[in-house]
Design a protein around this motif. Sequence first.
Motif, PDB file in Angstrom:
ATOM      1  N   ILE A  94      -2.732  -1.173  -3.031  1.00 38.18           N
ATOM      2  CA  ILE A  94      -3.754  -0.197  -2.633  1.00 38.18           C
ATOM      3  C   ILE A  94      -3.108   1.186  -2.568  1.00 38.18           C
ATOM      4  O   ILE A  94      -2.019   1.339  -2.010  1.00 38.18           O
ATOM      5  CB  ILE A  94      -4.338  -0.548  -1.241  1.00 38.18           C
ATOM      6  CG1 ILE A  94      -5.025  -1.904  -1.268  1.00 38.18           C
ATOM      7  CG2 ILE A  94      -5.262   0.549  -0.733  1.00 38.18           C
ATOM      8  CD1 ILE A  94      -6.307  -1.967  -2.052  1.00 38.18           C
ATOM      9  N   ASP A 107      -7.518   4.077  -4.734  1.00 38.60           N
ATOM     10  CA  ASP A 107      -8.520   3.066  -4.379  1.00 38.60           C
ATOM     11  C   ASP A 107      -9.469   3.582  -3.311  1.00 38.60           C
ATOM     12  O   ASP A 107     -10.585   3.081  -3.171  1.00 38.60           O
ATOM     13  CB  ASP A 107      -7.812   1.800  -3.877  1.00 38.60           C
ATOM     14  CG  ASP A 107      -6.969   1.186  -4.966  1.00 38.60           C
ATOM     15  OD1 ASP A 107      -7.539   0.636  -5.918  1.00 38.60           O
ATOM     16  OD2 ASP A 107      -5.720   1.284  -4.878  1.00 38.60           O
ATOM     17  N   TYR A 108      -9.019   4.550  -2.541  1.00 31.80           N
ATOM     18  CA  TYR A 108      -9.857   5.177  -1.517  1.00 31.80           C
ATOM     19  C   TYR A 108      -9.383   6.607  -1.341  1.00 31.80           C
ATOM     20  O   TYR A 108      -8.183   6.879  -1.418  1.00 31.80           O
ATOM     21  CB  TYR A 108      -9.760   4.427  -0.181  1.00 31.80           C
ATOM     22  CG  TYR A 108     -10.741   4.939   0.840  1.00 31.80           C
ATOM     23  CD1 TYR A 108     -12.044   4.438   0.878  1.00 31.80           C
ATOM     24  CD2 TYR A 108     -10.382   5.938   1.727  1.00 31.80           C
ATOM     25  CE1 TYR A 108     -12.960   4.929   1.801  1.00 31.80           C
ATOM     26  CE2 TYR A 108     -11.295   6.426   2.658  1.00 31.80           C
ATOM     27  CZ  TYR A 108     -12.576   5.919   2.677  1.00 31.80           C
ATOM     28  OH  TYR A 108     -13.486   6.407   3.580  1.00 31.80           O
ATOM     29  N   MET A 136      -8.041  -2.721   3.670  1.00 32.60           N
ATOM     30  CA  MET A 136      -8.476  -3.028   2.308  1.00 32.60           C
ATOM     31  C   MET A 136      -7.686  -4.163   1.681  1.00 32.60           C
ATOM     32  O   MET A 136      -8.117  -4.740   0.685  1.00 32.60           O
ATOM     33  CB  MET A 136      -8.361  -1.766   1.436  1.00 32.60           C
ATOM     34  CG  MET A 136      -9.289  -0.644   1.868  1.00 32.60           C
ATOM     35  SD  MET A 136      -9.017   0.889   0.946  1.00 32.60           S
ATOM     36  CE  MET A 136      -9.588   0.399  -0.685  1.00 32.60           C
ATOM     37  N   TYR A 169       0.824  -1.204   0.000  1.00 32.35           N
ATOM     38  CA  TYR A 169       0.000   0.000   0.000  1.00 32.35           C
ATOM     39  C   TYR A 169       0.854   1.248   0.000  1.00 32.35           C
ATOM     40  O   TYR A 169       2.010   1.242   0.420  1.00 32.35           O
ATOM     41  CB  TYR A 169      -0.979   0.016   1.172  1.00 32.35           C
ATOM     42  CG  TYR A 169      -0.359   0.255   2.525  1.00 32.35           C
ATOM     43  CD1 TYR A 169      -0.123   1.552   2.983  1.00 32.35           C
ATOM     44  CD2 TYR A 169      -0.025  -0.797   3.364  1.00 32.35           C
ATOM     45  CE1 TYR A 169       0.433   1.779   4.235  1.00 32.35           C
ATOM     46  CE2 TYR A 169       0.528  -0.585   4.608  1.00 32.35           C
ATOM     47  CZ  TYR A 169       0.757   0.718   5.037  1.00 32.35           C
ATOM     48  OH  TYR A 169       1.312   0.946   6.272  1.00 32.35           O
ATOM     49  N   LYS A 214      -6.619   2.371   7.075  1.00 32.47           N
ATOM     50  CA  LYS A 214      -7.612   2.153   6.022  1.00 32.47           C
ATOM     51  C   LYS A 214      -7.020   1.276   4.927  1.00 32.47           C
ATOM     52  O   LYS A 214      -7.657   0.321   4.475  1.00 32.47           O
ATOM     53  CB  LYS A 214      -8.080   3.500   5.451  1.00 32.47           C
ATOM     54  CG  LYS A 214      -9.096   3.368   4.338  1.00 32.47           C
ATOM     55  CD  LYS A 214     -10.360   2.689   4.845  1.00 32.47           C
ATOM     56  CE  LYS A 214     -11.387   2.539   3.756  1.00 32.47           C
ATOM     57  NZ  LYS A 214     -12.593   1.839   4.240  1.00 32.47           N
TER      58      LYS A 214
END
Length: 129
Positions: free
Chosen positions: A32, A46-47, A65, A6, A61
């Motif tokens: 991510i 992705d977010y 994910m 990530y 977070k």
Amino acid sequence: MSYGCYTITRNPNLEWLAEAKASAEGLFDQCILVDDGSDIPVEGADYRFEQNVGVAEARNKAISMLNTDVICMIDDDDVFIRENVKRLQQIPFVSDVLSFPVEFFGEISGYWPYMPNMRDILSSNQIPA
């Protein structure tokens, strides 16, 4: 064993972010990208948090994910050295926390000799990201 990675970003240098993302391509089963409230939304995230929540919440977070056995992180201005990641993926894990050697580029070059140990991580949260 599955491997995930990530990246957390906020108002990134888009060229550096693209290099970071490219360095992870093909090395991980899942990657991510979380945008921690950038002034201009980061394309491909992705977010996205609407406002800055800070690195701890953004990392949590991203981790939530990922659906992998092993989780790696990379900052938005870093790159993975492919050979190191591939080597790491071939050895059995003896620790819950591992770190790659860090090499500086840009105005400063060379290697950062520090390798984290559990005492430093617990006492001062010191670990290269």
